[in-house]
Design an enzyme around this catalytic site. Sequence first.
Site, mmCIF file in Angstrom:
data_model
loop_
_atom_site.group_PDB
_atom_site.id
_atom_site.type_symbol
_atom_site.label_atom_id
_atom_site.label_comp_id
_atom_site.label_asym_id
_atom_site.label_seq_id
_atom_site.Cartn_x
_atom_site.Cartn_y
_atom_site.Cartn_z
ATOM 1 N N ASP A 227 9.921 -2.318 35.202
ATOM 2 C CA ASP A 227 9.775 -1.824 35.747
ATOM 3 C C ASP A 227 9.580 0.514 35.299
ATOM 4 O O ASP A 227 8.068 1.338 35.859
ATOM 5 C CB ASP A 227 10.213 -0.775 37.380
ATOM 6 C CG ASP A 227 11.617 -1.116 37.247
ATOM 7 O OD1 ASP A 227 12.297 -1.015 35.671
ATOM 8 O OD2 ASP A 227 12.768 -1.034 38.333
ATOM 9 N N MET B 114 14.690 -4.510 35.900
ATOM 10 C CA MET B 114 14.930 -4.653 34.124
ATOM 11 C C MET B 114 16.307 -5.058 34.208
ATOM 12 O O MET B 114 17.181 -5.639 35.139
ATOM 13 C CB MET B 114 14.522 -3.610 33.190
ATOM 14 C CG MET B 114 13.174 -2.846 33.281
ATOM 15 S SD MET B 114 12.995 -1.689 32.098
ATOM 16 C CE MET B 114 13.462 -2.593 29.919
ATOM 17 N N HIS B 115 16.435 -5.822 32.524
ATOM 18 C CA HIS B 115 17.469 -6.452 32.613
ATOM 19 C C HIS B 115 18.497 -7.769 33.550
ATOM 20 O O HIS B 115 19.417 -8.255 33.008
ATOM 21 C CB HIS B 115 18.620 -5.073 32.814
ATOM 22 C CG HIS B 115 18.273 -4.318 31.777
ATOM 23 N ND1 HIS B 115 17.728 -4.108 30.853
ATOM 24 C CD2 HIS B 115 18.414 -3.236 32.997
ATOM 25 C CE1 HIS B 115 17.634 -2.542 30.315
ATOM 26 N NE2 HIS B 115 18.014 -1.873 31.221
#
Length: 486
Positions: A237, A78-79
């Site tokens: 995830d 992520m991110h």
Amino acid sequence: MDYIGIDLGTSAVKLLLMGGDGTIRNVVSREYPIYFPRSGWSEQRPEDWWSAVQDGLKALLTGFDAKQVAGISFGGQMHGLVMLDAEDRVIRPAILWNDGRTAEQTAWLNDTVGKETLSACTANIAFAGFTAPKLLWVREKEPENFARIAKIMLPKDYIAYQLTGVHSTDYSDASGMLLLDVEHKCWSEKMLELCGVEKSWLPALFESYQPTGTVKPALAAQLGLECNCVVAAGAGDNAAAAVGTGTVGEGRCNVSLGTSGTIFISSRSFRVDSRNALHAFDHADGQYHLMGCMLSAASCNQWWMDSIIGTKDYAAEQAGMEERLGENSTFFLPYLMGERSPHNDPKARGMFIGMSMDTTRRDMTQAIMEGVSFGIRDSFEVAKALGIRLDSTRICGGGAKSALWRKMIANILNLRVERVASEEGPGLGAAMLAAVACGEYASVEEAADAIVQVTETVEPDPLLAAKYQEQYERFEKLYPAVKAWF
């Protein structure tokens, strides 16, 4: 029919082929490099991800009838900030979730814009790993790159784009950008204005189990897939791992001991804790979840084993440790990459405390495993303060393969710990989302009920849980005591 789950991790991509009944037919993985241009920075080349995925898909399907693959979906780190120009070319290497360069931008968001404003707009406050602070950093430090932006993507969405030609994302992954109004599932106009982001730069939003397109004809032909092979949006995830462990619906919990560590609590209703210590995100089942995230979990143990004491024999290092659970006088703060939940301190660092002349290597190894477990409990305590009551948790990730670590988690959290049949959390969850997108199952919950099976249960021992309660009360005082030093 068969379904492919693509788990785009930090060190490697893992691809999984699942039958419609949940049987795992094949798993392959491909590694790619990670770059640390400066201390605290962490980057990868999206082109490396795509090369690994293409090679992995070919290997995954070798010996199988690719025409039987009805759908593909994703779980992804992520991110990360992926930026494309007007020709859909990658502008610069992706800035990853564990990158710590944005302390200044994160502080501006939290202190000048204000945590109340951020929480009202997005249900979250700024953390150094989130996407919005990265965008601010690029705007300030690399204005020439910022000026070229035509599209902003998350890591797995770059792979989805390469497969379909569609710019898309899902609500669970977008929740970690600090640009999404999580409660109302739309982009926050206020946050876009604050970050200088054009709405046209952002991908279309989908539920994780919704189709976003089909595999491009030339690529389908190259892989032997049908030209109508569906691609579903996928999930971040942790949300994908939660699907893969059956952590969907109301009041279920999953602990993940991977590179990072998480405690993930699913919910049918939206809620936010007053300190924003936990992330309030949308879930891949179409509902919501709360999540506490540690930046370093099983990676602490890997660092200690591989880099410090120089061994790959993890089991040998844990031998005999069970006899001294709850009695270790050595503690470890697991903040090797800074910390996110619940401290939100990118400057925090790892630390051994309480050593003496009789401290052994085994004591220090145990302290690392316990320190990670105590860090998970820090977030669990925030959830308990919201009135959330749990009696069990599922567990996944590389660290969960250790029976000793599972016992620690059970007694430190004082919860029944359930291990599921498959260790393939995000990849299996992604394949399940693809199956839902193709109509194999009516909902994510239905797929989880049919596919996920509990194979082992660890009950907490009242005497050991009481010992660990005393240990945790000591541990929780350590970070406040050394915070100023960081």
